[in-house]
Scaffold this active site. Structure first.
Site, short mmCIF file in Angstrom:
data_model
loop_
_atom_site.label_atom_id
_atom_site.label_comp_id
_atom_site.label_asym_id
_atom_site.label_seq_id
_atom_site.Cartn_x
_atom_site.Cartn_y
_atom_site.Cartn_z
N LYS A 95 0.84 -1.21 0.00
CA LYS A 95 0.00 0.00 0.00
C LYS A 95 0.88 1.26 0.00
O LYS A 95 0.63 2.20 -0.75
CB LYS A 95 -0.93 0.00 1.23
CG LYS A 95 -2.05 -1.03 1.12
CD LYS A 95 -2.82 -1.19 2.41
CE LYS A 95 -3.81 -2.34 2.31
NZ LYS A 95 -4.48 -2.67 3.58
N GLN A 113 -4.33 -1.33 9.57
CA GLN A 113 -4.19 -2.67 9.03
C GLN A 113 -4.74 -3.70 10.02
O GLN A 113 -4.36 -3.73 11.18
CB GLN A 113 -2.71 -2.95 8.71
CG GLN A 113 -2.47 -4.28 8.01
CD GLN A 113 -3.12 -4.37 6.63
OE1 GLN A 113 -3.04 -3.45 5.83
NE2 GLN A 113 -3.78 -5.47 6.36
N ASP A 165 -11.18 2.84 3.58
CA ASP A 165 -11.53 1.41 3.46
C ASP A 165 -13.05 1.25 3.36
O ASP A 165 -13.54 0.19 2.98
CB ASP A 165 -11.05 0.65 4.71
CG ASP A 165 -9.74 -0.07 4.48
OD1 ASP A 165 -9.45 -0.40 3.32
OD2 ASP A 165 -9.02 -0.32 5.47
#
Ligand code: NAD
Length: 297
Positions: A54, A98, A121
């Site tokens: 990422k 994460q 997200d």
């Protein structure tokens, strides 16, 4: 006839090029680039590799990227304070925590603490609600379903009035993609059926699908005879079915019997190289969108 292969790696590349061009424009016009923070707790090897990818992608498209690594024993209160700091940082447009988190931290509490306008997200209940309302209200779409929809659109598949069957009802794939395909709008307007472990006759539903989206996590669940000739098949499943002794890498398989299915389907995604590469690309797109929204005020 052999199906057209929907190449996720190529589509990912095209999306990242588009994001990069928009970032360059933003920089020129406003002297600002999108900011993304990735918060990694502890040293789970899989999490490290996801975060590394990422970060690398964010830097490639020209974002400001902060990799904020924290020890596994960080307290829940300290993590919440850290999120609050980024919630209030005008340079940061996207906050990524994460998962999974260490057991002593309440995952739900942490995800719900992220400002929904920086929740790239799109897991926050506010963004789940916005998705349900649809249209302009849906600021960010969750990345894997957004990637699936993008593959469908860019493969030239007609979605309006199409019968879409989604196998799986998870919060991260099945439910959101089903809702997105049913909405009014581009790449949607479909008639959607969701099937799952309690569905009585899975095969008969799948056979009706003009677009079959499979996210079950069961290798070869979908048999070739369940596929309507000419259908578009999106295989979301990623199943580790063994180890390649030469490379030491896992052998991955989807939820669809790909080799046989590609002789019947009109278009199909491979595993790997289909949906997988799309998720991070859509994350970058969400972060860009967030920065664009913040400039509009
Ligand atoms: P999940 O386990 O949370 O949900 C699976 C769903 O499939 C459940 O709703 C279940 O009812 C349904 N299901 C399972 N077995 C079934 C069966 N035999 N018949 C009918 N329905 C069945 O999984 P998930 O998080 O939605 O992920 C699904 C798959 O997609 C996994 O293989 C996962 O690794 C993969 N995945 C890939 C990406 C990506 O490529 N970026 C992202 C997310 C998930």
């Amino acid at each position: 006839m052999t199906a057209e292969i929907i190449n996720g790696n190529e589509i990912r590349k095209a999306i990242l090029e588009e994001v990069k061009a928009e970032v360059a424009q933003m920089k020129e016009k406003y002297g600002k680039v999108p900011g993304l923070v990735t918060i990694l707790i502890g040293a789970n090897p899989a999490s490290i590799s996801y975060v590394t990818l990422k970060v690398k992608t964010a830097l490639e498209v020209g974002f400001k990227e902060i990799q904020d690594d924290q020890p596994a024993d960080i307290s829940e209160a300290s993590l919440l304070a850290l999120i609050d700091k980024y919630n209030n940082d005008p340079e940061i447009n996207g906050i990524l925590v994460q998962l999974p988190l260490p057991k002593h931290i309440d995952e739900k509490k942490v995800l719900n603490a992220i400002n929904p306008d920086k929740d790239v997200d799109a897991f926050h209940p506010v963004n789940v609600g916005r998705l349900m309302i649809g249209g302009d209200e849906a600021k960010f779409l969750p990345c894997t379903p957004a990637g699936i929809q993008e593959l469908i659109i860019r493969s030239g598949t007609e979605t309006s009035g199409a019968e879409v069957v989604v196998v799986g009802r998870s919060n991260i794939v099945g439910k959101p993609i089903a809702m997105m395909m049913a909405q009014k709008g581009k790449g949607a307007n479909s008639t959607v059926t969701i099937v799952h472990t309690r569905t009585k006759d899975l095969a008969s539903h799948c056979k009706r699908a003009d677009i079959l989206i499979v996210a079950a996590g069961v290798p070869d669940l979908v048999k070739p005879e369940w596929i309507k000739p000419g259908a578009t098949v999106i295989d979301v499943g990623v199943n580790r079915v063994g180890m390649n002794e030469k490379t030491g890498k896992a052998i991955l398989k989807g939820d669809v019997d790909y080799d046989k299915a590609k002789e019947i389907a009109g278009k199909i995604t491979p595993v790997p190289g289909g949906v997988g590469p799309m998720t991070i690309a859509m994350l970058m797109k969400n972060t860009l969108k967030s920065a664009q929204y913040s400039l509009k005020g």
